[in-house]
Structure formats: C-alpha cells, structure tokens
Design a protein around this motif. Structure first.
Motif, PDB file in Angstrom:
ATOM      1  N   GLY A   2       0.804  -1.214   0.000  1.00  0.00           N
ATOM      2  CA  GLY A   2       0.000   0.000   0.000  1.00  0.00           C
ATOM      3  C   GLY A   2       0.834   1.259   0.000  1.00  0.00           C
ATOM      4  O   GLY A   2       0.368   2.322   0.421  1.00  0.00           O
ATOM      5  N   LYS A   3       2.071   1.176  -0.487  1.00  0.00           N
ATOM      6  CA  LYS A   3       2.941   2.346  -0.542  1.00  0.00           C
ATOM      7  C   LYS A   3       3.822   2.253  -1.772  1.00  0.00           C
ATOM      8  O   LYS A   3       4.003   1.181  -2.353  1.00  0.00           O
ATOM      9  N   THR A   4       4.367   3.397  -2.199  1.00  0.00           N
ATOM     10  CA  THR A   4       5.302   3.453  -3.318  1.00  0.00           C
ATOM     11  C   THR A   4       6.386   4.459  -2.989  1.00  0.00           C
ATOM     12  O   THR A   4       6.327   5.151  -1.969  1.00  0.00           O
ATOM     13  N   ALA A   5       7.372   4.563  -3.885  1.00  0.00           N
ATOM     14  CA  ALA A   5       8.407   5.578  -3.718  1.00  0.00           C
ATOM     15  C   ALA A   5       7.815   6.976  -3.834  1.00  0.00           C
ATOM     16  O   ALA A   5       8.377   7.947  -3.324  1.00  0.00           O
ATOM     17  N   ALA A   6       6.634   7.089  -4.503  1.00  0.00           N
ATOM     18  CA  ALA A   6       6.008   8.397  -4.720  1.00  0.00           C
ATOM     19  C   ALA A   6       5.006   8.766  -3.634  1.00  0.00           C
ATOM     20  O   ALA A   6       4.502   9.885  -3.622  1.00  0.00           O
ATOM     21  N   GLY A   7       4.687   7.834  -2.735  1.00  0.00           N
ATOM     22  CA  GLY A   7       3.723   8.152  -1.691  1.00  0.00           C
ATOM     23  C   GLY A   7       2.983   6.928  -1.214  1.00  0.00           C
ATOM     24  O   GLY A   7       3.455   5.794  -1.349  1.00  0.00           O
ATOM     25  N   GLY A   8       1.784   7.163  -0.668  1.00  0.00           N
ATOM     26  CA  GLY A   8       0.980   6.083  -0.124  1.00  0.00           C
ATOM     27  C   GLY A   8      -0.360   5.977  -0.820  1.00  0.00           C
ATOM     28  O   GLY A   8      -0.859   6.940  -1.417  1.00  0.00           O
ATOM     29  N   LEU A   9      -0.956   4.808  -0.738  1.00  0.00           N
ATOM     30  CA  LEU A   9      -2.237   4.530  -1.377  1.00  0.00           C
ATOM     31  C   LEU A   9      -3.359   5.343  -0.743  1.00  0.00           C
ATOM     32  O   LEU A   9      -3.525   5.347   0.477  1.00  0.00           O
ATOM     33  N   ASN A  10      -4.133   6.026  -1.576  1.00  0.00           N
ATOM     34  CA  ASN A  10      -5.353   6.686  -1.134  1.00  0.00           C
ATOM     35  C   ASN A  10      -6.506   5.742  -1.449  1.00  0.00           C
ATOM     36  O   ASN A  10      -7.168   5.843  -2.480  1.00  0.00           O
ATOM     37  N   GLY A  11      -6.717   4.777  -0.558  1.00  0.00           N
ATOM     38  CA  GLY A  11      -7.725   3.759  -0.809  1.00  0.00           C
ATOM     39  C   GLY A  11      -7.508   2.574   0.100  1.00  0.00           C
ATOM     40  O   GLY A  11      -7.095   2.734   1.250  1.00  0.00           O
TER      41      GLY A  11
END
Length: 326
Positions: free
Chosen positions: A126-135
C-alpha cells in the motif's frame, strides 16, 4: 524477518488493509525464481503512481501510473493496457517466470514484458516511492511461484469481495483488436446464450452453433461453420481498421465490417446468458493477429495444442477440435 515456502496471505475479514510500511522482508521475486504478487485494490481518488500495491527494498513498485497498473523497476517492466477505475474493487496480479512477466486485471492478461535480472524484495504494502495509497487493499498475496491464469482466476472466483467490476469495462477495444479463446460447450446444441465475451451492448456468442460477433444491432461477422457440443474449438475474431475476420480452429470462416467499440466487461458471458462449458487460453490483443498467428494459436497442423482437463492440469497434445481424454 518473515519468509515463505509458497504463499503469504495478508487478509482482514473485518476491514480492508490500509497502507502499510511493513519494514520487514515479505518475499523475494528473483530472476532465478518464479513469483506472483496479487491483491484487490480500491482507490478513493483518481488513480496515480502514488497508489501502490507493493514496494520493494530495491526501490521498485507495483503501482497505478495514470490509472494503469505497472511494475516499475526504474523503467516500466510490464504495463497493463486496462486501467483501474476509481472507487471500484479491482483485482491485480503480476506473475514472473524467469525473465517473463505477465500482468492481469480482473483475471484477464492485459500486458506482458521481460525483466532480465534483478530482485523484487517486498518491504511495503500500500505504498510506493512516490507516496501512499489513497484507498484500500484486500486479500494481499505473495507467492514464490508463477501462478497460471487459471489459478489467478480461481483467486477471484473464491474471493469474499463482492466486486462490481463485472459491469465496468476491463478494456475498451475501439481500434484494432483480437478476441480469442478455446472453448468446450456442453449445451446441445450451442446457442447465443453461450457467450464467450461480452462488451457493453455487443458480444461474441454461438448463434445456432455458429460463432458470431453481434454489435448490439446486427451480426457484424458470422462464421460459416458451426462448433460441435462437447468438443474443443478455438475461436478468434480480429479487426484491422474496420475489417472483421472470424476464425474457427485456425481457418477463416467469415468476414465483416464494424467500427464501434467493444467495451470488454465479461468473459464466459454474453447478452443472452452464460456459457455452459469451459474456456481456456483466453487472448485479448489491441492489434489484429495475422492469419498465421491465429493458426499457430489454434494449434492447427504440426503444432498440436494442449487443452485443460481440470483445474489441476492439462491433457494433450491434441489435434484440432479433439475431446479431452478421460
């Protein structure tokens, strides 16, 4: 540190999983191993590359770039041609066998690619290098083997999630395309209720036993040859510009024209009902396969094809239209 012999399943029966930074080793997909990442996802806003399913210790992501699922390893190793819609539960899976990658959306293979070398060590969900999941995520799975398309579809069919993706187009085929699959119909005789693919107001069915692409108003293309019940058949429709070509067991059996959109939303169903029987080797392309490619896919001639016997394996090789041995 957590490791896996085969599968890890993070699933919450009470609520969907929220973005997690696990900070722990979950599983490794190396170039020498097979592996599968799979999860249901539902985004709250417009999907972006910040909406991630899996993040790796190496800095790689399985995310939604402009809404399109992709495995990013510094460049796009594999990207889906089908996007994810906001607010809709969607199942995404990436399978790796050696260097070969395949991505699936709602059980449909929507992209392929290659990764020559490298490791995806999962350390975040639920996360990436660009941020976190909105969902939210649910039924998160990591396997140390490459699941087959049938196994991925079994994950979806056995899911507790009540998804409304069946009414959401998997992919809108508005230009050149190919719809192909092997099928064994048990209804005697096959009818237009035996739908192979549904696309909005259109479908590919077996009217009077003859494969046809119905565009919602009229028959856009019809095969001049029928299929027999309880025998395997390979059916394909291609479109190049406006020209449609129908194939049955690798042989051209009809032509027509149509320039509308086939908004693919169901497999194994049509406008008049569900197919009675089995479907295998589904192939959806955003290009028109050549007659030689269709013939090879059908296994005509020296390339005898394998047909599924049950969920545990295959039987064959078989000649065209052959029945699966007991």
């Amino acid at each position: 540190m957590r490791s896996f012999n085969d599968e890890h399943n993070d699933r919450s029966s009470a609520a969907a999983i929220r973005p997690l930074g696990l900070g722990a080793f979950l599983g490794s997909l190396s170039a020498l191993l097979r592996g599968t990442l799979a999860s249901w996802i539902k985004t709250n806003g417009t999907p972006s590359n910040s909406d991630g399913l899996f993040h790796s210790r190496e800095g790689y992501d399985l995310n939604l770039y402009n809404g399109f699922p992709r495995l990013y390893i510094g460049s796009d190793a594999v990207t889906s041609i089908a996007p994810v819609n906001s607010g809709v539960w969607t199942h995404i899976a990436v399978a790796r066998s050696g260097k070969d990658l395949a991505i699936y959306v709602n059980g449909l293979k929507t992209g392929s690619g290659a990764w020559e070398a490298g490791t995806f060590t999962v350390d975040g969900v639920g996360k990436t290098a660009a941020g976190g999941l909105n969902g939210a995520l649910d039924e998160v799975r990591v396997y140390k083997r490459s699941l087959s398309a049938l196994e991925i579809n079994n994950l979806i069919q056995s899911s507790a999630i009540q998804s409304n993706t069946k009414t959401t187009p998997i992919v809108a085929l508005d230009k050149d395309f190919t719809l192909a699959a092997r099928t064994l119909i048990t209804r005697t005789p096959p009818t237009n209720a035996d739908g192979l693919f549904r696309g909005g107001a259109a479908d590919l069915n077996f009217y009077g036993g003859a494969p046809r692409l119905y565009n919602g108003i009229t028959d856009a293309v019809v095969s001049n040859t029928t299929v027999s019940p309880n025998k395997w058949a390979h059916v394909a429709v291609t479109r190049s510009s406006k020209k449609l070509t129908m194939y049955l067991n690798g042989v051209q059996t009809g032509t027509g024209t149509w320039d509308g959109t086939f908004a693919l939303d169901q497999i194994g169903s049509g406008l008049a009902g569900q197919l009675q029987g089995t479907i295998a080797a589904v192939d959806i392309e955003t290009r028109a396969l050549s007659s030689a490619e269709v013939k090879a896919a059908a296994g005509v001639g020296s390339n005898a094809f394998y047909v599924p016997q049950d969920s545990s394996g295959t039987c064959g090789p078989k000649t065209q239209n052959g029945a699966c041995p007991k």
